[in-house]
Motif scaffolding. Structure first.
Motif, PDB file in Angstrom:
ATOM      1  N   ALA A  40      -8.852   6.545   1.795  1.00  0.00           N
ATOM      2  CA  ALA A  40      -9.173   6.922   3.172  1.00  0.00           C
ATOM      3  C   ALA A  40     -10.585   7.480   3.283  1.00  0.00           C
ATOM      4  N   SER A  53      -9.810  11.336   8.664  1.00  0.00           N
ATOM      5  CA  SER A  53      -8.367  11.523   8.463  1.00  0.00           C
ATOM      6  C   SER A  53      -8.029  12.896   7.889  1.00  0.00           C
ATOM      7  N   GLU A  68      -2.348   3.123   0.060  1.00  0.00           N
ATOM      8  CA  GLU A  68      -3.365   3.932   0.725  1.00  0.00           C
ATOM      9  C   GLU A  68      -3.293   5.347   0.176  1.00  0.00           C
ATOM     10  N   GLY A 118      -4.212   8.851   0.951  1.00  0.00           N
ATOM     11  CA  GLY A 118      -4.540   9.528   2.205  1.00  0.00           C
ATOM     12  C   GLY A 118      -5.505  10.667   2.038  1.00  0.00           C
ATOM     13  N   GLY A 148      -3.561  10.713   5.940  1.00  0.00           N
ATOM     14  CA  GLY A 148      -3.501   9.796   7.062  1.00  0.00           C
ATOM     15  C   GLY A 148      -2.939   8.438   6.702  1.00  0.00           C
ATOM     16  N   LYS A 149      -2.781   7.611   7.744  1.00  0.00           N
ATOM     17  CA  LYS A 149      -2.227   6.269   7.558  1.00  0.00           C
ATOM     18  C   LYS A 149      -3.049   5.217   8.290  1.00  0.00           C
ATOM     19  N   ALA A 189      -3.511   1.912   6.261  1.00  0.00           N
ATOM     20  CA  ALA A 189      -2.279   1.110   6.236  1.00  0.00           C
ATOM     21  C   ALA A 189      -2.159   0.311   7.526  1.00  0.00           C
ATOM     22  N   LYS A 203      -1.931  -3.804   7.904  1.00  0.00           N
ATOM     23  CA  LYS A 203      -0.855  -4.481   8.643  1.00  0.00           C
ATOM     24  C   LYS A 203      -1.415  -5.428   9.696  1.00  0.00           C
ATOM     25  N   ILE A 205       1.842   0.981   1.461  1.00  0.00           N
ATOM     26  CA  ILE A 205       2.459   2.299   1.550  1.00  0.00           C
ATOM     27  C   ILE A 205       1.364   3.357   1.498  1.00  0.00           C
ATOM     28  N   SER A 206       1.538   4.429   2.256  1.00  0.00           N
ATOM     29  CA  SER A 206       0.563   5.522   2.293  1.00  0.00           C
ATOM     30  C   SER A 206       1.085   6.701   1.489  1.00  0.00           C
ATOM     31  N   GLU A 227       0.295  10.738   0.547  1.00  0.00           N
ATOM     32  CA  GLU A 227      -0.456  11.955   0.856  1.00  0.00           C
ATOM     33  C   GLU A 227       0.220  13.206   0.312  1.00  0.00           C
ATOM     34  N   ASP A 280       5.665  11.732  -0.712  1.00  0.00           N
ATOM     35  CA  ASP A 280       5.123  10.374  -0.726  1.00  0.00           C
ATOM     36  C   ASP A 280       4.996   9.838  -2.153  1.00  0.00           C
TER      37      ASP A 280
END
Length: 309
Positions: free
Chosen positions: A8, A12, A270, A272, A274-275, A278, A282, A291-292, A294, A298
């Motif tokens: 990221a 974020s 990802e 992070g 944040g997302k 991702a 998409k 998948i994110s 953080e 997660d």
């Protein structure tokens, strides 16, 4: 499983990021405890009592320390990338993941970068604007027409339907009005402290070029996809040259995501907070698993996600 790591960028960040990771993982603590900066990085990241986390010179080292710490956690879990990339600031985290420099060096580099970017932006009437649902060519035409009022360029090619323009405020405002006439669905001003990834950041690029002369860059141990190329580099250019270019030229994130997919990754992680990335994945390659990561929760979800594949 062949994984791509996507790191990221600035924007974020939020207070509290990494606090649970710091409490839980020795590897994460080691990275943050070793960060050499002129402020309390953990206090700013976890609490931000003075409201300075969103200032570039603080954001950048906090974000990279977070990313390097989480990378260390995942490495201990046996989860490593086959290829890496990052959005703007995140490119430094990708290079760290590739072994180009250690975590402490990465944090020092971006601490300098953040200060240089703030100084380059100081005193400028600038703006950045996200433009939704307008293709590259018509938006470029808007920037060309508005350039009679100053510098305005497409700074970020994030994903299909999302581009960002930046530059001198009057020129950005004119390009925005033209974009709306050409059918842009929405134009959203970004809360940033300068015209990042535009030629107006050339002084920051010059400062980085000088600073890099005192830094050792190792050979990457995995492929890295560079922002200003949307591709891996060849032997005709150095990493240092690309980082100098990166701060003052467009970020080709959509192209980078497509390249990562074309390299045969089975999924993208990802890193992070944040997302946002991702979301870019998409919209760019919707068939790609993403998948994110953080938080501690997660990390556990990522381990389960990998086992399922």
């Amino acid at each position: 499983m062949k994984l791509g790591f996507l790191y990221a960028g600035q924007g974020s960040q939020h207070p509290g990021m990494g606090a649970d990771l710091y409490r839980t993982f020795d590897a994460f603590r080691a990275v943050l405890d070793s960060a050499e900066v002129d402020f309390d990085l953990k206090k700013v990241s976890f609490e931000d009592p003075d409201g300075i986390l969103n200032q570039t010179r603080y954001t950048q080292p906090c974000m990279v320390a977070f990313a390097a710490g989480l990378t260390a956690v995942l490495r201990q879990e046996g989860i490593e990338p086959a290829v890496a990339a990052g959005l703007s600031l995140g490119e430094y985290s990708a290079l760290h993941a590739a072994g180009v420099f250690d975590a402490a060096t990465a944090v020092k580099l971006v601490a300098f970068r953040g200060r240089a970017m703030e100084e380059a932006a100081a005193g400028r009437e600038s703006a950045m604007m996200a433009v939704l649902n307008l293709d590259r060519a018509p938006l470029q035409a808007c920037c060309d027409e508005a350039s009679d009022l100053g510098c305005v360029v497409i700074a970020n090619y994030n994903c299909p339907g999302q581009l960002v323009i930046g530059g001198e405020k009057a020129a950005v405002e004119k390009a925005t009005a033209l974009a709306k006439e050409k059918g842009a669905r929405r134009c959203l001003p970004l809360k940033v402290s300068g015209p990042f990834h535009t030629p107006l950041m050339a002084p920051a690029g010059d400062a980085l070029r000088s600073y890099f002369q005192g830094v050792d860059f190792a050979q990457p141990q995995i492929d890295v996809i560079f922002n200003c190329l949307g591709d891996v580099k060849d032997d005709s250019v150095t990493i240092q040259d690309l980082l100098v270019r990166q701060v003052q030229s467009s970020v080709f994130m959509e192209d980078s995501i497509r390249k990562m997919a074309a390299m045969g990754v089975d999924g993208i992680v990802e890193i992070g907070p944040g997302k946002a990335l991702a979301g870019f994945v998409k919209k760019t390659v919707p068939e790609m698993p993403v998948i994110s990561v953080e938080t501690v929760e997660d990390v556990e979800a990522l381990k389960a996600w990998i086992k399922e594949r």
